[in-house]
Design a protein around this motif. Sequence first.
Motif, PDB file in Angstrom:
ATOM      1  N   LEU A  54      13.266  41.864  47.311  1.00 49.99           N
ATOM      2  CA  LEU A  54      13.771  41.824  48.683  1.00 49.99           C
ATOM      3  C   LEU A  54      15.280  41.984  48.776  1.00 49.99           C
ATOM      4  CD1 LEU A  54      11.625  38.804  49.901  1.00 49.99           C
ATOM      5  CD2 LEU A  54      11.167  41.241  50.243  1.00 49.99           C
ATOM      6  N   LYS A  55      15.959  42.078  47.641  1.00 53.74           N
ATOM      7  CA  LYS A  55      17.424  42.095  47.623  1.00 53.74           C
ATOM      8  C   LYS A  55      17.913  43.265  46.774  1.00 53.74           C
ATOM      9  CE  LYS A  55      20.996  38.631  46.923  1.00 53.74           C
ATOM     10  NZ  LYS A  55      21.246  37.303  46.430  1.00 53.74           N
ATOM     11  N   LEU A  56      18.672  44.173  47.375  1.00 54.11           N
ATOM     12  CA  LEU A  56      19.221  45.321  46.666  1.00 54.11           C
ATOM     13  C   LEU A  56      20.720  45.139  46.466  1.00 54.11           C
ATOM     14  CD1 LEU A  56      17.371  48.187  48.533  1.00 54.11           C
ATOM     15  CD2 LEU A  56      16.830  47.247  46.294  1.00 54.11           C
ATOM     16  N   ASP A  57      21.224  45.653  45.348  1.00 57.97           N
ATOM     17  CA  ASP A  57      22.646  45.565  45.033  1.00 57.97           C
ATOM     18  C   ASP A  57      23.373  46.744  45.664  1.00 57.97           C
ATOM     19  OD1 ASP A  57      25.135  45.126  43.965  1.00 57.97           O
ATOM     20  OD2 ASP A  57      24.541  45.461  41.887  1.00 57.97           O
ATOM     21  N   SER A  58      24.202  46.476  46.666  1.00 58.78           N
ATOM     22  CA  SER A  58      24.956  47.524  47.365  1.00 58.78           C
ATOM     23  C   SER A  58      26.042  48.149  46.489  1.00 58.78           C
ATOM     24  CB  SER A  58      25.606  46.952  48.622  1.00 58.78           C
ATOM     25  OG  SER A  58      24.646  46.363  49.453  1.00 58.78           O
ATOM     26  N   PHE A  59      26.412  47.476  45.407  1.00 63.56           N
ATOM     27  CA  PHE A  59      27.507  47.946  44.559  1.00 63.56           C
ATOM     28  C   PHE A  59      27.035  48.275  43.139  1.00 63.56           C
ATOM     29  CE2 PHE A  59      29.301  45.384  47.919  1.00 63.56           C
ATOM     30  CZ  PHE A  59      30.375  46.150  48.354  1.00 63.56           C
ATOM     31  N   ALA A  60      25.755  48.567  42.949  1.00 62.63           N
ATOM     32  CA  ALA A  60      25.185  48.788  41.619  1.00 62.63           C
ATOM     33  C   ALA A  60      25.883  49.933  40.880  1.00 62.63           C
ATOM     34  CB  ALA A  60      23.690  49.064  41.723  1.00 62.63           C
ATOM     35  N   ASP A  61      26.202  51.011  41.584  1.00 61.83           N
ATOM     36  CA  ASP A  61      26.844  52.157  40.929  1.00 61.83           C
ATOM     37  C   ASP A  61      28.326  51.925  40.645  1.00 61.83           C
ATOM     38  OD1 ASP A  61      27.277  52.133  43.681  1.00 61.83           O
ATOM     39  OD2 ASP A  61      27.573  54.307  43.777  1.00 61.83           O
ATOM     40  N   LYS A  62      28.896  50.846  41.170  1.00 60.50           N
ATOM     41  CA  LYS A  62      30.317  50.537  40.958  1.00 60.50           C
ATOM     42  C   LYS A  62      30.537  49.450  39.912  1.00 60.50           C
ATOM     43  CE  LYS A  62      31.529  53.141  44.438  1.00 60.50           C
ATOM     44  NZ  LYS A  62      32.191  54.402  44.237  1.00 60.50           N
ATOM     45  N   ARG A  63      29.499  48.725  39.530  1.00 59.58           N
ATOM     46  CA  ARG A  63      29.637  47.595  38.610  1.00 59.58           C
ATOM     47  C   ARG A  63      29.942  48.071  37.208  1.00 59.58           C
ATOM     48  NH1 ARG A  63      28.510  42.844  41.172  1.00 59.58           N
ATOM     49  NH2 ARG A  63      27.347  43.101  43.074  1.00 59.58           N
ATOM     50  N   PRO A  64      30.626  47.230  36.436  1.00 57.52           N
ATOM     51  CA  PRO A  64      31.083  45.866  36.654  1.00 57.52           C
ATOM     52  C   PRO A  64      32.266  45.822  37.627  1.00 57.52           C
ATOM     53  CG  PRO A  64      31.781  46.600  34.493  1.00 57.52           C
ATOM     54  CD  PRO A  64      30.937  47.690  35.084  1.00 57.52           C
ATOM     55  N   LEU A  65      32.361  44.682  38.344  1.00 60.55           N
ATOM     56  CA  LEU A  65      33.407  44.483  39.341  1.00 60.55           C
ATOM     57  C   LEU A  65      34.371  43.398  38.892  1.00 60.55           C
ATOM     58  CD1 LEU A  65      31.321  44.501  42.654  1.00 60.55           C
ATOM     59  CD2 LEU A  65      32.606  46.382  41.657  1.00 60.55           C
ATOM     60  N   LEU A  66      35.614  43.542  39.323  1.00 58.54           N
ATOM     61  CA  LEU A  66      36.664  42.580  39.038  1.00 58.54           C
ATOM     62  C   LEU A  66      37.199  42.074  40.370  1.00 58.54           C
ATOM     63  CD1 LEU A  66      38.726  41.291  36.997  1.00 58.54           C
ATOM     64  CD2 LEU A  66      40.161  43.291  37.439  1.00 58.54           C
ATOM     65  N   GLY A  67      37.165  40.757  40.595  1.00 60.01           N
ATOM     66  CA  GLY A  67      37.742  40.149  41.788  1.00 60.01           C
ATOM     67  C   GLY A  67      39.150  39.683  41.475  1.00 60.01           C
ATOM     68  N   TYR A  87      37.495  45.291  42.643  1.00 55.38           N
ATOM     69  CA  TYR A  87      37.709  46.593  42.025  1.00 55.38           C
ATOM     70  C   TYR A  87      36.552  46.938  41.098  1.00 55.38           C
ATOM     71  CZ  TYR A  87      42.604  46.189  43.498  1.00 55.38           C
ATOM     72  OH  TYR A  87      43.745  46.050  44.233  1.00 55.38           O
ATOM     73  N   SER A  88      36.222  48.213  41.057  1.00 55.56           N
ATOM     74  CA  SER A  88      35.218  48.702  40.116  1.00 55.56           C
ATOM     75  C   SER A  88      35.904  48.978  38.787  1.00 55.56           C
ATOM     76  CB  SER A  88      34.579  49.986  40.638  1.00 55.56           C
ATOM     77  OG  SER A  88      33.808  50.592  39.622  1.00 55.56           O
ATOM     78  N   LEU A  89      35.402  48.373  37.715  1.00 56.36           N
ATOM     79  CA  LEU A  89      35.955  48.671  36.395  1.00 56.36           C
ATOM     80  C   LEU A  89      35.398  49.983  35.864  1.00 56.36           C
ATOM     81  CD1 LEU A  89      36.001  45.155  34.705  1.00 56.36           C
ATOM     82  CD2 LEU A  89      37.896  46.450  35.664  1.00 56.36           C
TER      83      LEU A  89
END
Length: 191
Positions: A54-67, A87-89
């Motif tokens: 029921l939950k999709l990752d909106s940033f899957a193609d950008k991961r890993p992410l850095l806050g 930021y997308s690494l």
Amino acid sequence: MKQENWIEAVAGVKMENAEQQAGRKTGEAQELFSVRHGPVRAARILPAPHISPLKLDSFADKRPLLGVCKSTGSAGTSPPYCCVDLYSLRTGEMVKSIQFKTPIYDLHCNKQILVVSLQEKIAAFDSCTFTKKFFVTSCYPCPGPSPNPIALGSRWLAYAENKLIRCHQSRGGACGDNAQSYTATVINAAK
């Protein structure tokens, strides 16, 4: 390389005027990402979120992410340390910016949420969409190294409550008017 293995190979180095992330492939360090816009207060590599049918990752193609919480926000108009930029690494681009009116003191994250610690408030965001999940506005501002000490586990969030609730107080003492609360002391010691 799987994301879990890749994150284990990443080392973070905080400096006064930059936040750099260096990766290790063959034993030689190479710069993956660098922020050179003033001091950095907090930075976290966000773990891959828990995905369900029921939950999709909106940033899957950008991961890993850095806050990153740095002295100047992405828009340049916010007060110092009042913005979290994600930021997308993988690509190096900024994928999301979350603005606040008050300074940010720390970032915490797990597979479900990104938690932003403010002076007397905690804000939590969904790890897949980075939309607001909940706010805690009853935090006790503590004197000491962390104005709002919190701890985040895989299924729990601990913080110092503004009002002492005697039935929830653990054994070991109470706090006076100027003393740091027992909960805040334990959370700071656990870090």
